[in-house]
Motif scaffolding. Structure first.
Motif, PDB file in Angstrom:
ATOM      1  N   PRO A  24      -8.085  -4.437  -6.056  1.00  0.00           N
ATOM      2  CA  PRO A  24      -6.919  -3.806  -5.437  1.00  0.00           C
ATOM      3  C   PRO A  24      -6.269  -4.736  -4.406  1.00  0.00           C
ATOM      4  O   PRO A  24      -6.944  -5.529  -3.747  1.00  0.00           O
ATOM      5  N   GLU A  26      -5.189  -4.252  -1.458  1.00  0.00           N
ATOM      6  CA  GLU A  26      -5.700  -4.108  -0.091  1.00  0.00           C
ATOM      7  C   GLU A  26      -6.959  -4.947   0.118  1.00  0.00           C
ATOM      8  O   GLU A  26      -7.164  -5.541   1.178  1.00  0.00           O
ATOM      9  N   LYS A  27      -7.817  -5.011  -0.888  1.00  0.00           N
ATOM     10  CA  LYS A  27      -9.049  -5.809  -0.813  1.00  0.00           C
ATOM     11  C   LYS A  27      -8.716  -7.299  -0.802  1.00  0.00           C
ATOM     12  O   LYS A  27      -9.312  -8.070  -0.056  1.00  0.00           O
ATOM     13  N   LYS A 129       1.091  -6.278  -6.494  1.00  0.00           N
ATOM     14  CA  LYS A 129       0.232  -5.294  -7.160  1.00  0.00           C
ATOM     15  C   LYS A 129       0.652  -5.202  -8.624  1.00  0.00           C
ATOM     16  O   LYS A 129       1.789  -4.854  -8.930  1.00  0.00           O
ATOM     17  N   ASN A 131      -1.534  -3.495 -10.975  1.00  0.00           N
ATOM     18  CA  ASN A 131      -1.935  -2.095 -11.140  1.00  0.00           C
ATOM     19  C   ASN A 131      -2.957  -1.793 -10.048  1.00  0.00           C
ATOM     20  O   ASN A 131      -3.156  -2.627  -9.160  1.00  0.00           O
ATOM     21  N   SER A 132      -3.606  -0.654 -10.102  1.00  0.00           N
ATOM     22  CA  SER A 132      -4.485  -0.262  -8.990  1.00  0.00           C
ATOM     23  C   SER A 132      -5.667  -1.208  -8.794  1.00  0.00           C
ATOM     24  O   SER A 132      -6.238  -1.255  -7.704  1.00  0.00           O
ATOM     25  N   ASN A 133      -6.049  -1.957  -9.825  1.00  0.00           N
ATOM     26  CA  ASN A 133      -7.201  -2.857  -9.715  1.00  0.00           C
ATOM     27  C   ASN A 133      -6.886  -4.297 -10.124  1.00  0.00           C
ATOM     28  O   ASN A 133      -7.787  -5.034 -10.504  1.00  0.00           O
ATOM     29  N   LYS A 134      -5.642  -4.682 -10.035  1.00  0.00           N
ATOM     30  CA  LYS A 134      -5.265  -6.053 -10.414  1.00  0.00           C
ATOM     31  C   LYS A 134      -4.133  -6.514  -9.500  1.00  0.00           C
ATOM     32  O   LYS A 134      -3.151  -5.807  -9.310  1.00  0.00           O
ATOM     33  N   THR A 135      -4.303  -7.722  -8.942  1.00  0.00           N
ATOM     34  CA  THR A 135      -3.348  -8.270  -7.984  1.00  0.00           C
ATOM     35  C   THR A 135      -3.030  -9.713  -8.345  1.00  0.00           C
ATOM     36  O   THR A 135      -3.937 -10.493  -8.644  1.00  0.00           O
ATOM     37  N   SER A 176     -13.073 -11.147  -3.414  1.00  0.00           N
ATOM     38  CA  SER A 176     -12.431  -9.847  -3.666  1.00  0.00           C
ATOM     39  C   SER A 176     -13.088  -9.104  -4.809  1.00  0.00           C
ATOM     40  O   SER A 176     -13.284  -7.884  -4.745  1.00  0.00           O
TER      41      SER A 176
END
Length: 182
Positions: A24, A26-27, A129, A131-135, A176
């Motif tokens: 994510p 944020e991480k 971002k 998606n919710s788990n890919k940056t 991360s």
């Protein structure tokens, strides 16, 4: 054309490097603003005496904080100019160390071409971002070279900056992704 150090009206050159991280945004942001000690480099270019990053720390929070990106030859002192958590961190370069340690088996060398021919002016980390788990993260450094022939030295500088970016971005990716489930 001379190969000696001269003061040329060099232009500011950006070097951009991207990587995708399975974590994510944020991480990823947490690992951008500061990071622990990086592993010893395996990249051949860093075995030649070229300076490379070892860790980064930040004093403060937000615009006005100061980030210290510590290299093998000293620290880049980076006052934060933009802090748009978690998408954009921009900074100026107030101080920087010499770009390399000349290798000499007999004595310490301080050649004049290491002083002032390469100057980093600013940098940024841009996070997107996916998606919710890919940056996606993009690191950019703006610099000038003032040594002739400029096209030759810019090529080497771009190459080395990409290697430095990749070293840092891969570390951010590792940190991360590893610490996701803690």
């Amino acid at each position: 054309m001379s190969f000696d150090y001269i003061n040329l009206p060099a232009e500011l050159t950006p070097v951009k490097t991207k990587i995708v991280i399975d974590a994510p945004i944020e991480k990823v942001w947490e690992n951008v603003i500061q990071f622990d000690k990086l592993e010893e480099p395996e990249d051949w270019i860093f075995k030649t005496g070229i300076s490379y990053p070892v860790d980064a720390e930040i004093k403060g929070n937000g615009v006005g904080a100061v980030r210290y990106c510590n290299f093998t030859t000293g620290s880049f002192v980076e006052p934060i100019t933009t802090w748009n958590k978690p998408t954009l961190l921009q900074f100026d370069v107030k101080e920087q160390p010499i770009p390399m340690n000349e290798i000499n088996p007999f004595y310490e060398v301080h050649p004049p071409h290491l002083e002032g021919y390469f100057k980093s002016y600013k940098g940024q980390f841009k996070l997107k971002k996916i998606n919710s788990n890919k940056t996606e993260i993009e690191g950019t450094t703006w610099y000038k070279v003032s040594i002739s022939p400029e096209f030759y030295w810019k090529s080497w500088s771009d190459f080395i900056i990409h290697r430095i970016h990749k070293r840092v971005l891969r570390h951010i990716k590792k940190e991360s992704e590893e610490n996701l489930n803690l």
